[in-house]
Design a protein around this motif. Structure first.
Motif, PDB file in Angstrom:
ATOM      1  N   THR A  12       0.830  -1.207   0.000  1.00  0.00           N
ATOM      2  CA  THR A  12       0.000   0.000   0.000  1.00  0.00           C
ATOM      3  C   THR A  12       0.860   1.251   0.000  1.00  0.00           C
ATOM      4  OG1 THR A  12      -1.736  -1.196   1.206  1.00  0.00           O
ATOM      5  CG2 THR A  12      -1.843   1.226   1.206  1.00  0.00           C
ATOM      6  N   ARG A  15       2.179   1.666  -3.517  1.00  0.00           N
ATOM      7  CA  ARG A  15       1.129   2.081  -4.448  1.00  0.00           C
ATOM      8  C   ARG A  15       0.723   3.533  -4.185  1.00  0.00           C
ATOM      9  NH1 ARG A  15      -2.742   0.039  -7.912  1.00  0.00           N
ATOM     10  NH2 ARG A  15      -1.840  -2.048  -7.754  1.00  0.00           N
ATOM     11  N   SER A  16       0.653   3.919  -2.931  1.00  0.00           N
ATOM     12  CA  SER A  16       0.265   5.295  -2.594  1.00  0.00           C
ATOM     13  C   SER A  16       1.303   6.299  -3.085  1.00  0.00           C
ATOM     14  CB  SER A  16       0.080   5.436  -1.076  1.00  0.00           C
ATOM     15  OG  SER A  16      -0.977   4.614  -0.617  1.00  0.00           O
ATOM     16  N   ALA A  19       0.959   6.474  -6.914  1.00  0.00           N
ATOM     17  CA  ALA A  19      -0.261   7.182  -7.296  1.00  0.00           C
ATOM     18  C   ALA A  19      -0.143   8.675  -7.012  1.00  0.00           C
ATOM     19  CB  ALA A  19      -1.454   6.589  -6.543  1.00  0.00           C
ATOM     20  N   TYR A  45      -3.383   5.165 -13.603  1.00  0.00           N
ATOM     21  CA  TYR A  45      -2.257   4.501 -12.932  1.00  0.00           C
ATOM     22  C   TYR A  45      -1.486   3.575 -13.870  1.00  0.00           C
ATOM     23  CZ  TYR A  45       0.129   2.048  -9.079  1.00  0.00           C
ATOM     24  OH  TYR A  45       1.067   1.511  -8.234  1.00  0.00           O
ATOM     25  N   SER A  46      -2.158   2.589 -14.442  1.00  0.00           N
ATOM     26  CA  SER A  46      -1.474   1.603 -15.284  1.00  0.00           C
ATOM     27  C   SER A  46      -1.016   2.208 -16.610  1.00  0.00           C
ATOM     28  CB  SER A  46      -2.396   0.405 -15.549  1.00  0.00           C
ATOM     29  OG  SER A  46      -2.674  -0.285 -14.348  1.00  0.00           O
ATOM     30  N   ALA A 140       2.830  -3.905  -6.225  1.00  0.00           N
ATOM     31  CA  ALA A 140       2.153  -2.610  -6.270  1.00  0.00           C
ATOM     32  C   ALA A 140       2.053  -2.071  -7.688  1.00  0.00           C
ATOM     33  CB  ALA A 140       2.896  -1.603  -5.389  1.00  0.00           C
ATOM     34  N   ASP A 142       1.387  -3.802 -10.659  1.00  0.00           N
ATOM     35  CA  ASP A 142       0.259  -4.338 -11.419  1.00  0.00           C
ATOM     36  C   ASP A 142      -0.093  -5.713 -10.863  1.00  0.00           C
ATOM     37  OD1 ASP A 142      -1.184  -3.596 -14.195  1.00  0.00           O
ATOM     38  OD2 ASP A 142      -0.992  -5.783 -14.032  1.00  0.00           O
ATOM     39  N   ASN A 143      -1.362  -6.030 -10.950  1.00  0.00           N
ATOM     40  CA  ASN A 143      -1.800  -7.345 -10.459  1.00  0.00           C
ATOM     41  C   ASN A 143      -1.261  -8.474 -11.320  1.00  0.00           C
ATOM     42  OD1 ASN A 143      -3.252  -6.194  -8.354  1.00  0.00           O
ATOM     43  ND2 ASN A 143      -5.104  -5.954  -9.611  1.00  0.00           N
TER      44      ASN A 143
END
Length: 454
Positions: A12, A15-16, A19, A45-46, A140, A142-143
């Protein structure tokens, strides 16, 4: 990292941070294009990460920059970690160890990708986490594990060796004799020196700290006031500033852009041994004759007289040469004033043997105003302080300088008068506040007085 952030899962936190950076870029780029859905979509994002992973190949992290030698050189820059270099007694990039700044070369339009990779999480740059193959950072991104790995591989390529090393005709090259026999043409190796950008940046930061840092400022003030100070005073004298890149320093490299194109050159001069005590200004009626013996001034005066005595018919040529010599003399005058202020302890002009006019005393002994007045000379010391703050004395010194220079020209039978005297005085740089080496003299071209010669 505080206790609150430590409780947030690392994925997280990564990712934060990513972003937040993308949102900042979006806000900066679209502030004047609100409602443009197509442009806004680029900052999903992606979508942005995929584009950044593609563009990172347009830039490269380096420690040694080719374009600093010549902006049009098309060859290889290198990334050589300082800790991997062999140690030497001489100063070099190796002394930086692992504390160094990477420089970036390549397409300036892709520098936002480097700013992204510089973003820190848990005390390390994203680039450092990529190089460590951090699993949480990949998660973080990409899935899809394959997509995340592809992007991470691209971002890690910011630091990469050149596919093939190449020099260029505009690069600096030198032939180095290997065994010491200059007559043997086969005994030479062709070397291409590269600008050590990481080292230059470290030197720049040190010099900036010495010139403008708060700690050194306090030491400088204590030195000037002859007061004790618990610390070290650092000073780099006779610096030369070299500007790289002109109005576009980012075309050289990112660190060069961070410095505004400024690169300091240290003085490479032999020491001047002067074992005589500095001559004081007592028992003389003006310091200007001492100024005549200041380094370089005799040569400047001779050049000015020779120019005005010449038979050249090109007024434009004479004007340009004369203006350059005048500026050199004026800068020497400012340097003389600064150097003289630092020669002696404040208050030397109180000596009964000081015969200088008051304006010259105020010019060269300004810190006398900070001394407590003497009871037996109270009126004299109060008058000195009042005269200093009245600030008539810089103009008076300038007028004396103009008259002095006119007298020298008259000795050479040159026809000079009031107009020339006013011209010299107008250009004279007499510091009325804190000492400085010199400041540019601003003289409107249409008001400049011409020095005639016959």
């Amino acid at each position: 990292m505080d206790e609150t952030s430590d409780q947030i899962p690392r994925i997280t936190r990564f990712r934060s941070a990513i972003a937040a950076f993308i949102d900042e870029r979006k806000e900066a780029k679209l502030k004047d294009a609100e409602g443009d859905a197509a442009q806004a979509a680029k900052y999903d994002y992606s979508t942005w990460l995929a584009d950044a992973a593609r563009r990172v190949t347009q830039i490269q992290a380096v420690t040694h920059v080719l374009k600093a030698t010549h902006p049009d050189a098309r060859g290889s820059s290198l990334h050589i970690p300082p800790e991997s270099l062999p140690p030497h007694a001489e100063i070099g990039t190796h002394v930086l160890g692992d504390q160094y700044a990477d420089d970036i070369v390549g397409n300036a339009a892709a520098l936002d990708v480097y700013k992204f990779l510089k973003r820190e999480v848990d005390g390390k740059r994203l680039l450092d986490w990529f190089l460590l193959n951090d699993a949480d950072l990949l998660a973080a991104l990409d899935n899809d594990e394959a997509t995340a790995l592809e992007w991470a591989t691209a971002f890690k390529s910011l630091i990469r060796p050149a596919a093939s090393l190449a020099s260029h005709g505009l690069a600096k090259q030198v032939y180095w004799c290997l065994k010491g026999d200059p007559t043997d043409d086969t005994d030479f190796q062709l070397l291409q020196p590269l600008f050590a950008s990481s080292l230059a940046h470290a030197v720049h930061q040190e010099i900036q700290s010495a010139r403008f840092g708060e700690i050194n400022k306090l030491a400088r003030q204590a030195r000037r006031k002859q007061e004790p100070h618990d610390g070290v005073y650092r000073d780099y004298r006779n610096l030369v500033m070299r500007k790289l890149g002109g109005t576009k320093p980012q075309n050289i490299s990112q660190l060069n852009s961070d410095r505004g194109g400024t690169n300091y050159l240290l003085a490479s001069l032999p020491p001047i041994w002067d074992q005589d005590r500095p001559r004081n200004f007592l028992k003389i009626e003006s310091v200007l004759e001492r100024f005549r013996h200041y380094p370089g001034v005799r040569e400047q005066l001779h050049a000015l007289c020779s120019l005005l005595e010449s038979d050249s018919t090109s007024i434009k040529e004479i004007r340009g040469q004369r203006k350059q010599i005048e500026q050199e003399i004026i800068q020497s005058l400012a340097a003389f004033g600064l150097a003289s202020r630092e020669l002696f302890k404040p208050g030397w002009s109180r000596d009964p043997d000081c015969k200088l006019p008051l304006c010259e005393q105020l010019w060269l002994d300004p810190d006398r105003i900070s001394l407590p007045p003497r009871e037996e000379h109270l009126e004299e010391d109060q008058a000195f302080v009042a005269a200093f703050h009245w600030k008539d004395w810089p103009d008076q010194v300038a007028q004396r300088f103009g008259s002095w220079l006119n007298a020298i020209l008259r000795e050479r039978k040159l026809p000079v008068g009031d107009a020339e005297q006013k011209n010299w005085a107008k250009q004279a740089i007499i510091e009325a506040e804190s000492p400085m080496p010199f400041k540019p003299s601003v003289i409107p071209a249409d008001s400049e007085q011409e020095v005639t010669h016959g």
